[in-house]
Design a protein around this motif. Structure first.
Motif, PDB file in Angstrom:
ATOM      1  N   GLU A 148       0.830  -1.203   0.000  1.00  0.00           N
ATOM      2  CA  GLU A 148       0.000   0.000   0.000  1.00  0.00           C
ATOM      3  C   GLU A 148       0.870   1.262   0.000  1.00  0.00           C
ATOM      4  O   GLU A 148       1.856   1.347   0.733  1.00  0.00           O
ATOM      5  CB  GLU A 148      -0.911   0.001   1.222  1.00  0.00           C
ATOM      6  CG  GLU A 148      -1.929   1.129   1.235  1.00  0.00           C
ATOM      7  CD  GLU A 148      -2.873   1.059   2.420  1.00  0.00           C
ATOM      8  OE1 GLU A 148      -3.774   1.910   2.513  1.00  0.00           O
ATOM      9  OE2 GLU A 148      -2.703   0.146   3.261  1.00  0.00           O
ATOM     10  N   ASN A 149       0.497   2.215  -0.834  1.00  0.00           N
ATOM     11  CA  ASN A 149       1.171   3.514  -0.965  1.00  0.00           C
ATOM     12  C   ASN A 149       2.566   3.429  -1.579  1.00  0.00           C
ATOM     13  O   ASN A 149       3.242   4.446  -1.727  1.00  0.00           O
ATOM     14  CB  ASN A 149       1.284   4.228   0.400  1.00  0.00           C
ATOM     15  CG  ASN A 149      -0.056   4.521   1.022  1.00  0.00           C
ATOM     16  OD1 ASN A 149      -1.013   4.838   0.328  1.00  0.00           O
ATOM     17  ND2 ASN A 149      -0.128   4.395   2.341  1.00  0.00           N
ATOM     18  N   GLU A 150       3.001   2.220  -1.934  1.00  0.00           N
ATOM     19  CA  GLU A 150       4.341   2.070  -2.504  1.00  0.00           C
ATOM     20  C   GLU A 150       4.331   1.415  -3.890  1.00  0.00           C
ATOM     21  O   GLU A 150       4.958   1.910  -4.816  1.00  0.00           O
ATOM     22  CB  GLU A 150       5.245   1.255  -1.565  1.00  0.00           C
ATOM     23  CG  GLU A 150       5.612   1.955  -0.274  1.00  0.00           C
ATOM     24  CD  GLU A 150       6.627   3.080  -0.471  1.00  0.00           C
ATOM     25  OE1 GLU A 150       7.156   3.247  -1.586  1.00  0.00           O
ATOM     26  OE2 GLU A 150       6.888   3.805   0.520  1.00  0.00           O
ATOM     27  N   SER A 151       3.613   0.304  -4.048  1.00  0.00           N
ATOM     28  CA  SER A 151       3.636  -0.425  -5.324  1.00  0.00           C
ATOM     29  C   SER A 151       3.077   0.420  -6.464  1.00  0.00           C
ATOM     30  O   SER A 151       3.664   0.472  -7.554  1.00  0.00           O
ATOM     31  CB  SER A 151       2.860  -1.737  -5.215  1.00  0.00           C
ATOM     32  OG  SER A 151       3.535  -2.649  -4.379  1.00  0.00           O
ATOM     33  N   GLU A 152       1.961   1.082  -6.234  1.00  0.00           N
ATOM     34  CA  GLU A 152       1.356   1.889  -7.296  1.00  0.00           C
ATOM     35  C   GLU A 152       2.254   3.065  -7.657  1.00  0.00           C
ATOM     36  O   GLU A 152       2.399   3.416  -8.836  1.00  0.00           O
ATOM     37  CB  GLU A 152      -0.022   2.381  -6.864  1.00  0.00           C
ATOM     38  CG  GLU A 152      -0.771   3.154  -7.947  1.00  0.00           C
ATOM     39  CD  GLU A 152      -1.025   2.327  -9.199  1.00  0.00           C
ATOM     40  OE1 GLU A 152      -1.166   2.944 -10.282  1.00  0.00           O
ATOM     41  OE2 GLU A 152      -1.069   1.085  -9.125  1.00  0.00           O
TER      42      GLU A 152
END
Length: 272
Positions: A148-152
């Motif tokens: 969450e909040n990193e991959s995208e």
């Protein structure tokens, strides 16, 4: 007189353009190191350090333009192991660029593991250029696990970076830790590859954006594949090789028209 001056300026401009193009397309070499992973076996920690030192020595003698390390810098990330890693890495006489591996940021990264890596080692994804080629260093753990909040954020950065390099018409080499796949592009997901949907997305993205090669580590064995016109290369390590190959690294030779690699074995005084 004006006409002659105009012709002279055109000729000078032509020579400048040709000169710049030739400068961008100079042949060069670089080294791919995989899984230095200091302390893969705790009882062999110092041996891993010494093998890494030997790799640095041999690479300095080869004088490549730079070195890339495809993740798993250490086995257990802490101040001591990272200090040892950086001390050895500082022995390179050329730039060294590193990608994070699962042992560096955990199988499923979180804000703590990512912050520690970024504060201790540096950026976990970035780009650089060398003589007309673009190199994109990725955090493949953000492909393996949806963080969450990193991959995208990482995915958007990769797409934008590839698009920008495409506008420059540069050949592109992508560096990560996880191989996209080990034997077959349609194989099921397992510990040593990426999820099928993400793998297909990346292969399509690479095809559309002039990616010539994807370099990885993680498997601790030689992993050579070709997908269309993209080389997929996971090399030997300096820590542990499950396929019993010699310790060593991959030396890449780059020209305007070719991108080739070969194995260089570590020159060890003791039996492996």
């Amino acid at each position: 007189m004006i006409s002659r001056l105009y012709n002279y300026l055109l000729l000078a401009l032509f020579v400048l353009v040709v000169s710049c193009a030739e400068k961008k397309q100079q042949p060069f070499s670089f080294v791919q190191l995989c899984d230095t992973q200091l302390g893969f076996y705790p009882e062999g920690y110092q041996q891993d350090v010494e093998k890494f030192k030997q790799a640095v020595k041999q690479i300095n003698e080869l004088k490549p333009d730079f070195v890339v390390i495809c993740g798993d810098l250490v086995n257990m990330p802490n101040d001591s192991s990272y200090s040892d890693f950086k001390e050895v890495m500082d022995g390179f006489t050329m730039p060294c660029y590193v990608a994070p591996g699962n042992h560096d940021v955990q199988n499923t990264p979180n804000s703590t593991s990512l912050s520690y890596y970024r504060e201790t080692i540096g950026k976990d994804y970035f780009e650089f250029e060398n003589k007309g080629y673009s190199f994109i260093v990725t955090n493949s753990q953000l492909w393996k696990a949806n963080v969450e909040n990193e991959s995208e954020k990482h995915n958007l950065w990769l797409k934008e970076t590839l698009k920008n390099q495409g506008l420059k018409k540069h050949p592109v080499v992508v560096i990560g830790h996880y191989p996209l796949y080990t034997k077959n592009p349609d194989e099921e997901e397992a510990y040593f590859n990426l999820p099928l949907a993400k793998r297909q997305e990346l292969l399509s993205l690479f095809q559309q954006n002039n990616v010539s090669a994807y370099l990885s580590g993680h498997t601790h064995q030689l992993t050579l594949n070709q997908y269309e016109n993209i080389q997929l290369v996971g090399g030997e390590t300096t820590s542990v090789n499950f396929d019993k190959r010699p310790f060593g690294f991959r030396l890449w030779q780059v020209t305007p028209d070719t991108l080739t690699q070969s194995f260089v074995a570590l020159q060890l005084e003791v039996a492996q």
